[in-house]
Design a protein around this motif. Structure first.
Motif, short mmCIF file in Angstrom:
data_model
loop_
_atom_site.label_atom_id
_atom_site.label_comp_id
_atom_site.label_asym_id
_atom_site.label_seq_id
_atom_site.Cartn_x
_atom_site.Cartn_y
_atom_site.Cartn_z
N ASP A 1 39.41 33.38 34.89
CA ASP A 1 38.71 34.25 35.83
C ASP A 1 39.59 35.42 36.26
O ASP A 1 39.11 36.56 36.35
CB ASP A 1 38.27 33.44 37.06
N ALA A 2 40.86 35.17 36.53
CA ALA A 2 41.79 36.24 36.91
C ALA A 2 41.98 37.23 35.76
O ALA A 2 42.05 38.45 35.97
CB ALA A 2 43.13 35.64 37.35
N PHE A 3 42.06 36.72 34.55
CA PHE A 3 42.23 37.55 33.35
C PHE A 3 41.03 38.50 33.19
O PHE A 3 41.21 39.71 33.01
CB PHE A 3 42.38 36.63 32.13
N TYR A 4 39.81 37.96 33.29
CA TYR A 4 38.62 38.80 33.15
C TYR A 4 38.50 39.81 34.30
O TYR A 4 38.10 40.96 34.09
CB TYR A 4 37.35 37.95 33.06
N GLU A 5 38.84 39.39 35.50
CA GLU A 5 38.79 40.30 36.65
C GLU A 5 39.76 41.46 36.45
O GLU A 5 39.42 42.62 36.68
CB GLU A 5 39.12 39.54 37.94
#
Length: 174
Positions: free
Chosen positions: A47-51
């Motif tokens: 999730d952090a990567f995509y954000e």
């Protein structure tokens, strides 16, 4: 090429930043600790990567996250110099979150990251295979489609086309 930036730093791998090029990223947890062993932490990393990709305008092509490292293939934004900001943002977020959860606020989480400009279609498919088959290599599953923490099935369904993204001649030699 005027928009190419080559940065070196003591005790760090060199980084080549070029606009409109595909990169492979690899990063590992400090001292190979298994800090990403839980499904929850793998989800938090994803999730952090995509954000971060959305914020810094990097196109995510492929990724896999394992217990102590990850690999990703991304396409550079208009400003390839944002690669370090992109990786720093999700590294800082996950490090802070996991350190708070574990009550170890001064613990070093991420060791470093390595980036490589992909120079040809053959290089692209070789690295793509490496990313998706990494869980098999590490004995976690028998087939890439059996591993939950990659975008392998999404990649197959989206039909990403290498053509037109990066030309070999666009990546300068240093």
């Amino acid at each position: 090429m005027s928009d190419a930036i080559f940065k070196t730093a003591l005790h760090n791998p060199p980084h080549l930043f070029v606009t409109n090029v595909i990169y492979m990223l690899t990063a590992s947890i400090y001292e190979k600790a298994r800090l990403i062993a839980s499904s929850q932490r793998k989800d938090e990393w994803r999730d952090a990567f995509y954000e971060a990709a959305e914020i810094h305008r990097w196109q995510v092509i492929a990724w896999v996250v394992l217990h102590n490292h990850y690999h990703a293939i991304v396409h550079s934004s208009e400003d390839a110099g944002t690669l370090s900001k992109f990786t720093a943002s999700y590294h800082k977020f996950t490090a802070r979150k996991w350190n708070n959860e574990d009550g170890l606020n001064s613990r070093k989480v991420w060791w470093n990251y390595w980036d490589t400009c992909i120079r040809s279609e053959r290089d692209y498919y070789s690295r793509l295979r490496y990313v998706f088959w990494n869980p098999v290599k590490h004995g976690l599953v028998e087939k890439p489609e059996d591993y939950s923490f990659s975008n392998y099935m999404e990649y197959l369904n989206q039909g990403f086309d290498f053509a037109g993204i990066s030309e070999v001649n666009d990546v300068p030699e240093f």
